[in-house]
Scaffold this active site. Structure first.
Site, mmCIF file in Angstrom:
data_model
loop_
_atom_site.group_PDB
_atom_site.id
_atom_site.type_symbol
_atom_site.label_atom_id
_atom_site.label_comp_id
_atom_site.label_asym_id
_atom_site.label_seq_id
_atom_site.Cartn_x
_atom_site.Cartn_y
_atom_site.Cartn_z
ATOM 1 N N ASP A 1 4.744 -6.420 -8.451
ATOM 2 C CA ASP A 1 5.283 -6.804 -7.147
ATOM 3 C C ASP A 1 4.296 -6.554 -6.007
ATOM 4 O O ASP A 1 4.502 -7.042 -4.892
ATOM 5 C CB ASP A 1 6.570 -6.020 -6.847
ATOM 6 N N ASP B 1 12.873 -8.484 -6.036
ATOM 7 C CA ASP B 1 12.665 -8.493 -7.478
ATOM 8 C C ASP B 1 13.933 -7.953 -8.127
ATOM 9 O O ASP B 1 14.570 -7.043 -7.589
ATOM 10 C CB ASP B 1 11.460 -7.610 -7.821
ATOM 11 N N ASP C 1 9.511 -2.920 -6.911
ATOM 12 C CA ASP C 1 9.186 -1.555 -7.340
ATOM 13 C C ASP C 1 8.035 -1.475 -8.324
ATOM 14 O O ASP C 1 7.587 -0.373 -8.658
ATOM 15 C CB ASP C 1 10.416 -0.893 -7.955
#
Length: 734
Positions: A626, A422, A622
């Site tokens: 996610d 990400d 994080d």
């Protein structure tokens, strides 16, 4: 056999599966088996499956607990060692130079003295072996203590009968002088050597917990609490409650995770970040327990205490990972399940074959060789091969800021060939920052343009607004009040600053206001190509300038990507940002693939698609959004600077939030699996060579036989060698 659960054994009421916790009181300790973590009980003892000594499962911050098993085995070893010396002297003294024992004692007296000295060894020192031997037979969990108990008891009982009832034995048990030999010295030495091996093994096993102990040593032992009346008192750490105000004096450890409410100082956070440079802290900044305050005094408000602090969570995660089982352990379990019965059959066959075709005294040779087979074949080394390496590796990882949730993550990490990341908070800081202030009106300064924009945005909670306001503060730009404030969803904000109409927003908002932006379009596109989010500022109906905000790339990210590419890992960036912004970041960093404008469910689908193509996928992120993808990936990697949900969903947590940790985790994974395979090889080869030699297959060719005493020494040495090899991981270069 070795792989049965406590439920299979009918031990539901006594043994349970419980989460690992961090406690401060001795009486809260529970114990578990390093080879069978499903076994948990509230007092020390032996594992009902494999017979190994249980280890403390609960983690004590304030009390270093004594190992009762080590203490007991040490006491039994020293008694055995003291009594074994005269037994061996009496049995083998004729081989020593000087006056032979046969001239000092008659044969009958010598045998009686051997019996007298060997009995305390074989009855008291060896008693735990017999208890575990009987339990293994009763539950049909045949293990190493089945073989030890059987071998020692056979040698001792045989010798006792030969001493007091020699007439019971036929000629095949007698030597050339018609006497029945006794083997008290063999039984005594076997017990002594096995006890020595147990003592060394228990000490070595405790070394694998050194990582947890070192982590616990970082914690403060007390805190200075400020009571409601202003009085201050020192209290134990477990007496600190949420929202307590605590004074941290210069040089002291910060007791718990909290927020600064008074004072400024620099704090050494190397325990968490690994960075040696102290971090400046002021009011409203967060601090982490066990970090070290610098020269300034702080008053903090406790936000997380006890098991909720970062240090406690790290300790609990390390301990839980140490108790988990790697998939490769199934191989050892499968072998061990058939191993002990096979050894017993080999020992029986050895006794029968020697008795039928061996030289005189045939059955005495058969008995000695059968006992040697039982002793040398103990599968302790086989059982320890995997868990010892896992325990050392998880501890080593913790001190590099790499937390493995379980052993499976360690095993799979080495095979990862694709890393999906990400962007926000993983590659970047996750906090937008003001980057560009570009006036477009003659005579309008950057300070003035920023003052208009920041004054308008100071009432907004949008992350981009916060970045503009923070940028104004950093540039010491004074903001003023806004009247007639209005927010236009999806476009921007407007209002009056110092009586002048001001608007800030995207291109659509400028079109609605009739403001021409043609003069800055090329410059705006250039900023977007660099990954910036561009906003236009209008004064009345005229364009005043543009503001650029970007999420800065972490300083460690470029190096991390370089290292990961060198490891042969393909990098894929997933982001909800626009395609142009995402491509700009990817181009700057050298990312291999980009998937932009994705929703949380799209991240899961992308991970699943690559898995279906045969890729071994790790996902690093994080945020809460996610978490599904982290759980779906072969290995989920959470940034320790992110959300708790992400960390709960991941198999690996990088405490420092640094992607370079992924390369280190992969190297640690490879080193660990190599170490486990070495251990398994040593254990298998040891038994493959040792059992035939103990059975006497080399006797017809070379005349070699393996004494049961040598077999006991070899068995203990094999277990210790496996543990010593596992401990090498603590010094492995990563």
């Amino acid at each position: 056999m070795f792989g049965q659960s406590s439920e299979d054994l009918g031990l539901k009421e006594t043994f349970m599966v419980a989460p690992i916790t961090v406690h401060t009181q001795h009486n809260e300790s529970t114990y578990t088996c390093p080879m069978h973590p499903e076994v948990v009980q509230d007092k020390p003892g032996a594992c009902p499956i494999c017979g190994m000594a249980l280890e403390p499962r609960t983690i004590s911050i304030l009390i270093e607990e004594e190992n009762p098993e080590l203490k007991d085995m040490t006491r039994r070893f020293w008694l055995a060692a003291v009594f074994t010396i005269p037994v061996v002297f009496l049995a083998m003294g004729d081989l020593l130079p000087g006056a032979p024992v046969s001239q000092l004692f008659s044969a009958e007296l010598r045998v009686l003295l051997e019996f007298a000295f060997a009995t305390p060894i074989c009855l008291w020192s060896a008693w735990p072996f017999y208890v575990r031997f009987v339990k293994s037979v009763r539950t049909m969990n045949l293990n190493m203590f089945t073989l030890i108990g059987l071998g020692v008891s056979v040698a001792y009982v045989y010798s006792v009968i030969a001493t007091f009832l020699p007439g019971w034995f036929p000629a095949s048990f007698r030597d050339a002088h018609g006497e029945v030999a006794v083997y008290f010295e063999a039984a005594g030495v076997i017990v002594t050597l096995i006890l020595l091996g147990q003592v060394l093994e228990l000490r070595a096993r405790s070394s694998t917990n050194a990582a947890i102990r070192r982590l616990l040593d970082m914690a403060a032992k007390s805190a200075r609490r400020i009571n409601a009346d202003g009085e201050e008192e020192d209290v134990p750490l477990d007496a600190v409650n949420l929202r307590d105000r605590l004074r941290v004096r210069p040089g002291e450890k910060i007791p718990v995770d909290g927020r600064v409410v008074e004072g400024t100082s620099s704090v050494d956070e190397s325990m968490v970040t690994g960075e040696p440079i102290p971090v400046e802290k002021q009011i409203d900044d967060h601090v982490v327990g066990a970090t070290i305050n610098g020269t300034g005094g702080l008053i903090i408000e406790a936000e997380k205490v006890g098991a909720d602090t970062l240090l406690s969570r790290i300790v609990a995660m390390v301990a839980e990972a140490q108790r988990s089982r790697a998939p490769i352990q199934k191989l050892a379990d499968s072998v061990a399940g058939y191993f002990v019965p096979a050894v017993i059959l080999i020992a029986i066959s050895t006794f029968v074959i020697w008795g039928l075709i061996g030289p005189a005294p045939a059955f005495t040779y058969g008995l000695l060789n059968a006992v040697a087979v039982l002793i040398i074949a103990c599968p302790c080394a086989l059982g320890l091969a995997t868990p010892m390496s896992i325990m050392v590796a998880t501890g080593r990882g913790a001190f590099m800021g790499i937390l493995f949730r379980n052993a499976e993550a360690i095993e799979v990490m080495r095979d990862v060939d694709t890393l999906v990341v990400d962007k926000t908070g993983t590659l970047t800081e996750g906090k937008p920052k003001l980057v560009t202030v570009l006036p477009s009106q003659a005579g309008l300064s950057e300070q003035a343009l920023l003052r208009f924009a920041a004054s308008l945005e100071k009432g907004s909670e949008h992350p981009l607004a916060a970045a503009i306001v923070q940028g104004a503060r950093e540039h010491t730009v004074a903001m003023t009040d806004v009247t007639d404030f209005a927010s236009v969803t999806g476009k921007g904000v407007a209002g009056r600053v110092d009586g002048q109409a001001v608007a800030l927003g995207n291109r659509a908002m400028m079109v609605d206001l009739g403001v021409s932006i043609e003069s800055v379009l090329e410059h705006a596109d250039s900023l977007r190509s660099e990954g910036q989010t561009v906003m236009y500022v209008a004064l009345g109906s005229e364009l005043a300038g543009i503001i650029g905000v970007a999420d800065p790339i972490k300083d460690s990210t470029p190096e991390a990507i370089k290292v990961l590419h060198e490891e042969g890992i393909r990098l894929v960036m997933l982001t909800g940002d626009s395609q142009r912004t995402a491509e700009a970041v990817a181009r700057q960093l050298g990312i291999d693939d980009v998937v932009a404008e994705v929703l949380p469910e799209d991240k899961v689908a992308e991970v699943a698609r690559r898995q279906a193509e045969g890729q071994i996928v790790a996902m690093a992120g994080d945020g809460i959004n996610d978490a599904p993808a982290l759980a779906k990936a072969h290995v989920g990697i959470a940034m320790g600077t992110g959300t708790d949900v992400a960390m709960e969903s991941a198999g690996v947590t990088l405490v420092k939030g640094d992607l370079r940790g992924i390369a280190r985790a992969r190297r640690l994974s490879r080193a660990t699996m190599r170490n486990i395979k070495q251990n398994l090889f040593f254990a298998f080869i040891y038994n493959a060579l040792g059992i035939p030699i103990a059975a006497g297959v080399l006797y017809p060719v070379f005349g070699w036989l393996l004494s049961p005493m040598v077999a006991a020494l070899a068995m203990s040495a094999s277990s210790i060698s496996v543990i010593a090899n596992a401990l090498r991981l603590r010094r492995q270069s990563l």
